[in-house]
Design an enzyme around this catalytic site. Structure first.
Site, PDB file in Angstrom:
ATOM      1  N   ASP A   1       0.840  -0.981   0.008  1.00 25.82           N
ATOM      2  CA  ASP A   1      -0.158  -0.008  -0.001  1.00 25.82           C
ATOM      3  C   ASP A   1       0.850   1.208  -0.065  1.00 25.82           C
ATOM      4  OD1 ASP A   1      -1.641   2.164   0.642  1.00 25.82           O
ATOM      5  OD2 ASP A   1      -2.605   0.981   2.391  1.00 25.82           O
TER       6      ASP A   1
ATOM      7  N   TYR B   1      -8.921  15.303  -5.047  1.00 30.01           N
ATOM      8  CA  TYR B   1      -8.089  14.858  -6.100  1.00 30.01           C
ATOM      9  C   TYR B   1      -7.508  15.841  -7.035  1.00 30.01           C
ATOM     10  CZ  TYR B   1      -7.774  11.815 -10.456  1.00 30.01           C
ATOM     11  OH  TYR B   1      -6.962  11.233 -11.524  1.00 30.01           O
TER      12      TYR B   1
ATOM     13  N   ALA C   1      -6.408  18.693  -5.750  1.00 30.72           N
ATOM     14  CA  ALA C   1      -4.869  19.233  -5.022  1.00 30.72           C
ATOM     15  C   ALA C   1      -3.900  18.033  -5.051  1.00 30.72           C
ATOM     16  CB  ALA C   1      -5.579  19.453  -3.611  1.00 30.72           C
TER      17      ALA C   1
HETATM   18  P1  NAD Z   1      -7.770   2.453 -11.574  1.00 29.13           P
HETATM   19  O1  NAD Z   1      -8.678   2.576 -10.602  1.00 29.13           O
HETATM   20  O2  NAD Z   1      -8.363   1.426 -12.937  1.00 29.13           O
HETATM   21  O3  NAD Z   1      -6.146   1.934 -11.355  1.00 29.13           O
HETATM   22  C1  NAD Z   1      -5.525   2.420 -10.162  1.00 29.13           C
HETATM   23  C2  NAD Z   1      -4.559   1.582  -9.624  1.00 29.13           C
HETATM   24  O4  NAD Z   1      -3.906   1.885  -8.519  1.00 29.13           O
HETATM   25  C3  NAD Z   1      -5.540   0.360  -8.944  1.00 29.13           C
HETATM   26  O5  NAD Z   1      -4.791  -0.976  -9.362  1.00 29.13           O
HETATM   27  C4  NAD Z   1      -5.343   0.433  -7.467  1.00 29.13           C
HETATM   28  O6  NAD Z   1      -5.457  -0.638  -6.737  1.00 29.13           O
HETATM   29  C5  NAD Z   1      -4.065   1.329  -7.493  1.00 29.13           C
HETATM   30  N1  NAD Z   1      -4.009   1.870  -6.153  1.00 29.13           N
HETATM   31  C6  NAD Z   1      -4.643   2.838  -5.758  1.00 29.13           C
HETATM   32  N2  NAD Z   1      -4.192   3.154  -4.653  1.00 29.13           N
HETATM   33  C7  NAD Z   1      -3.122   2.378  -3.975  1.00 29.13           C
HETATM   34  C8  NAD Z   1      -2.251   2.237  -2.986  1.00 29.13           C
HETATM   35  N3  NAD Z   1      -2.338   2.923  -1.959  1.00 29.13           N
HETATM   36  N4  NAD Z   1      -1.289   1.106  -3.194  1.00 29.13           N
HETATM   37  C9  NAD Z   1      -0.979   0.504  -4.293  1.00 29.13           C
HETATM   38  N5  NAD Z   1      -1.963   0.724  -5.386  1.00 29.13           N
HETATM   39  C10 NAD Z   1      -2.954   1.509  -5.140  1.00 29.13           C
HETATM   40  O7  NAD Z   1      -7.438   3.795 -12.442  1.00 29.13           O
HETATM   41  P2  NAD Z   1      -6.694   4.266 -13.674  1.00 29.13           P
HETATM   42  O8  NAD Z   1      -7.505   5.376 -14.301  1.00 29.13           O
HETATM   43  O9  NAD Z   1      -5.846   3.393 -14.325  1.00 29.13           O
HETATM   44  O10 NAD Z   1      -5.477   5.346 -12.711  1.00 29.13           O
HETATM   45  C11 NAD Z   1      -4.238   5.313 -12.693  1.00 29.13           C
HETATM   46  C12 NAD Z   1      -3.748   6.818 -12.585  1.00 29.13           C
HETATM   47  O11 NAD Z   1      -3.989   7.408 -13.608  1.00 29.13           O
HETATM   48  C13 NAD Z   1      -4.219   7.132 -11.315  1.00 29.13           C
HETATM   49  O12 NAD Z   1      -3.222   8.011 -10.656  1.00 29.13           O
HETATM   50  C14 NAD Z   1      -5.509   8.272 -11.888  1.00 29.13           C
HETATM   51  O13 NAD Z   1      -5.411   9.257 -10.874  1.00 29.13           O
HETATM   52  C15 NAD Z   1      -4.541   8.742 -13.133  1.00 29.13           C
HETATM   53  N6  NAD Z   1      -5.718   9.284 -13.834  1.00 29.13           N
HETATM   54  C16 NAD Z   1      -6.832   8.647 -14.397  1.00 29.13           C
HETATM   55  C17 NAD Z   1      -7.654   9.228 -15.208  1.00 29.13           C
HETATM   56  C18 NAD Z   1      -8.903   8.403 -16.024  1.00 29.13           C
HETATM   57  O14 NAD Z   1      -9.673   9.047 -16.445  1.00 29.13           O
HETATM   58  N7  NAD Z   1      -8.830   7.032 -15.877  1.00 29.13           N
HETATM   59  C19 NAD Z   1      -7.578  10.469 -15.773  1.00 29.13           C
HETATM   60  C20 NAD Z   1      -6.174  11.088 -15.414  1.00 29.13           C
HETATM   61  C21 NAD Z   1      -5.533  10.558 -14.327  1.00 29.13           C
END
Ligand code: NAD
Length: 261
Positions: free
Chosen positions: A78, A170, A172
């Site tokens: 984590d 988010y 921030a």
């Molecule tokens: P997602 O929810 O599919 O994946 C996020 C991953 O991060 C998950 O596997 C989750 O288990 C893991 N995670 C979260 N907290 C954790 C922790 N404390 N320790 C270990 N793992 C942890 O979402 P995604 O869209 O693939 O997001 C990936 C990144 O991209 C994120 O940082 C998100 O903020 C960013 N993002 C996503 C979007 C979008 O539209 N999907 C847009 C901009 C930025």
């Protein structure tokens, strides 16, 4: 020959979504990839197996020996927890002797308007999205400095640049990532370490799937390219920074279909 042969990469939150696509893209170019996961052990193992199979296939096509089985590993941690985040980086260095590419991808949302947001919602998002980046970066730095090489890529968001209704926590955290990236880039440039932020727009993953369908349609109407991004399209930009971004540091690269310019 891949562009990242001999490189060691870590992708936080790498078991699904954007992180998964990034892990695959880095592995395809020859990097060894440590896939960090929080709770999705099965998905992380499935990805490790997929990477091993892909590299085996690449090795056979090139007519070479079998690929090394250690091309990918899954590591539970984590990263919002300082000890676990630092332990994750330490495990990778202990196992593979170096760390070249750190992709800080793990992130969560807890969307609520400021009127309804709780302290718990605020802290959870800041801890998971921003503090995690500080923990892993500072843990990886000493080895990267010794190597005189490092590529740190922090996944921010367009919300960190533009703001968004119901996403104060988010936004921030993601704006903080951009500011952190610039300072780290200034401090680490002398050691051959680049630090950049990637700001995706709305991308087709579980995170976006949580948004109600009617709201998704409203969002889509605001995107000049008229569609959501694919995780692979974010991964391509990460791969570029990792493999070819030698003189790029302290930047925020927007991969967002034009939703923010
Ligand atoms: P997602 O929810 O599919 O994946 C996020 C991953 O991060 C998950 O596997 C989750 O288990 C893991 N995670 C979260 N907290 C954790 C922790 N404390 N320790 C270990 N793992 C942890 O979402 P995604 O869209 O693939 O997001 C990936 C990144 O991209 C994120 O940082 C998100 O903020 C960013 N993002 C996503 C979007 C979008 O539209 N999907 C847009 C901009 C930025």
């Amino acid at each position: 020959m891949g562009k990242l042969d001999g490189r060691v990469a870590v992708v936080t939150g790498g078991a699904r979504g954007i992180g998964r696509a990034i892990a695959l893209a880095l592995a395809e170019e020859g990097a060894r990839v440590a896939i960090n996961y929080h709770s999705s052990a099965a998905a992380a193992q499935e990805l490790v197996d997929a990477i091993r199979a892909m590299r085996q296939e690449q090795a056979h096509q090139a007519g070479g020996a079998d690929a090394d089985a250690e091309v990918a590993i899954a590591l539970q941690a984590d990263v919002s927890n300082a000890e676990q985040a630092r332990g994750l980086i330490a495990q990778v260095i202990e196992r593979w002797g170096r760390i070249d590419i750190l992709v800080n991808n793990a992130g969560i949302t807890r969307d609520r308007t400021l009127r309804k947001l709780t302290d718990e919602d605020w802290l959870a998002v800041i801890n998971n999205n921003l503090n995690s980046v500080y923990y892993t970066t500072t843990a990886a730095m000493p080895t990267m400095i010794e190597q005189k090489y490092g590529r740190i890529i922090n996944i921010s968001s367009y919300v960190g640049q533009a703001g968004n209704f119901g996403q104060a926590n988010y936004g921030a955290s993601k704006g903080g990532i951009i500011a952190f990236t610039k300072t780290a880039a200034i401090e680490l440039a002398r050691y051959g370490i680049t630090v950049n932020a990637l700001a995706p727009g709305f991308t087709l993953t579980d995170m976006l799937a949580k948004v109600p369908e009617n709201v998704q349609e409203q969002i889509k109407a605001r995107i000049p390219m008229g569609r959501f991004g694919k995780p692979e399209e974010i991964a391509k930009a990460v791969l570029f920074l990792a493999a070819d971004g030698d003189y790029i540091t302290g930047q925020q690269i927007n991969v967002n279909g034009g939703v923010y310019m």
